[in-house]
Write a protein that holds these residues in place. Structure first.
Motif, short mmCIF file in Angstrom:
data_model
loop_
_atom_site.label_atom_id
_atom_site.label_comp_id
_atom_site.label_asym_id
_atom_site.label_seq_id
_atom_site.Cartn_x
_atom_site.Cartn_y
_atom_site.Cartn_z
N HIS A 34 84.54 45.72 72.63
CA HIS A 34 85.18 44.63 72.74
C HIS A 34 84.63 43.45 73.24
O HIS A 34 85.47 42.37 73.70
CB HIS A 34 86.49 45.07 73.66
N GLU A 35 83.23 43.41 73.36
CA GLU A 35 82.54 42.38 73.96
C GLU A 35 81.23 42.33 73.13
O GLU A 35 80.71 43.24 72.45
CB GLU A 35 82.22 42.48 75.30
N ASP A 36 80.66 41.09 73.11
CA ASP A 36 79.32 40.75 72.52
C ASP A 36 78.09 41.76 73.38
O ASP A 36 78.38 41.91 74.29
CB ASP A 36 79.04 39.49 72.58
N ILE A 37 77.39 42.22 72.54
CA ILE A 37 76.22 43.05 73.14
C ILE A 37 75.43 42.03 74.03
O ILE A 37 75.07 41.10 73.08
CB ILE A 37 75.44 43.96 72.24
N PRO A 38 74.95 42.19 75.06
CA PRO A 38 74.19 41.07 75.71
C PRO A 38 72.93 40.83 75.13
O PRO A 38 72.18 41.87 74.76
CB PRO A 38 73.93 41.61 77.06
#
Length: 221
Positions: A34-38
């Motif tokens: 649910h978030e961008d891969i750093p």
């Protein structure tokens, strides 16, 4: 601009159709649903592969053609890093091109007599031999360590459950140190016990990785 043009050229030249996804990418994407891969993590991923390529290049048994291939692979991976630094390339494009480069490496790994476990997945089949499971286990440990270092740098060290990480390392050591005895009079029974021991290690690996992922993606308070 130079890096962008280089990436377009790389994408045009590389035309590999992979039926399987990379194990490392499958695992990492599962940690960030649910978030961008750093970006820092992707950079670490590419740099880790560069280190692998350089280590292979230094082997005395590697022939001249293989060294040329590895040198070109290194240049291709460096090009990805340049593209990321330019901020003109989407993370998704970097991962796609990275997958293609690794796919080409896999195609020639047998020519260099290099074992390749990049496409070995937990859900690939219900059992593995000892060497496969050992390499799979150590690969996940290395992935988690890479993720941990990234999260520490981002000030989110609490996301990584170190107890589970330590359990995985302990499991790896246990598997490596297992001594399977063989008595020819009872070979069938002995073989069955050995395979079931490995199957239980596989179950532990799946269980621990599932726990790790659930805790990692749990919303931070």
């Amino acid at each position: 601009m130079k890096a962008t043009i280089g990436l377009i050229f790389l994408f045009a030249v590389i035309n590999v159709s992979l039926s399987l996804t990379l194990r490392e990418l499958e695992f990492i994407k599962g940690l960030y649903p649910h978030e961008d891969i750093p970006k820092l993590l992707i950079t670490s991923l590419v740099n880790r592969r560069i280190d692998q390529v350089r280590t292979l290049y230094e082997r005395e048994s590697i022939g001249k053609d293989a060294k040329t291939f590895l040198n070109t692979t290194n240049q291709s991976l460096q090009l990805l890093l340049e593209a990321m630094d330019s901020n003109n390339t989407q993370i998704g494009d970097v991962l796609e091109n990275y997958s293609q480069i690794v796919g080409i490496m896999e195609d020639v790994s047998h020519n260099m007599e290099v074992p390749n476990f990049d496409y070995l997945h937990l859900n690939l089949r219900s059992s593995f031999d000892r060497e496969e499971l050992q390499n799979l286990l150590d690969a996940y440990i290395d992935d988690i360590e890479m993720v941990r270092m990234c999260e520490v740098s981002l000030g989110r060290s609490d996301r990584v459950d170190m107890n589970i990480f330590d359990r995985l390392k302990s499991l790896s050591n246990e598997l490596r140190n297992f001594t399977f005895y063989r008595d020819d009079r009872y070979f069938t029974e002995s073989y069955n016990i050995c395979t079931k021991t490995i199957d239980l290690c596989l179950w532990q690996l799946k269980f621990l990785l599932n726990q790790f992922t659930v805790i990692f993606i749990k919303p931070q308070i």
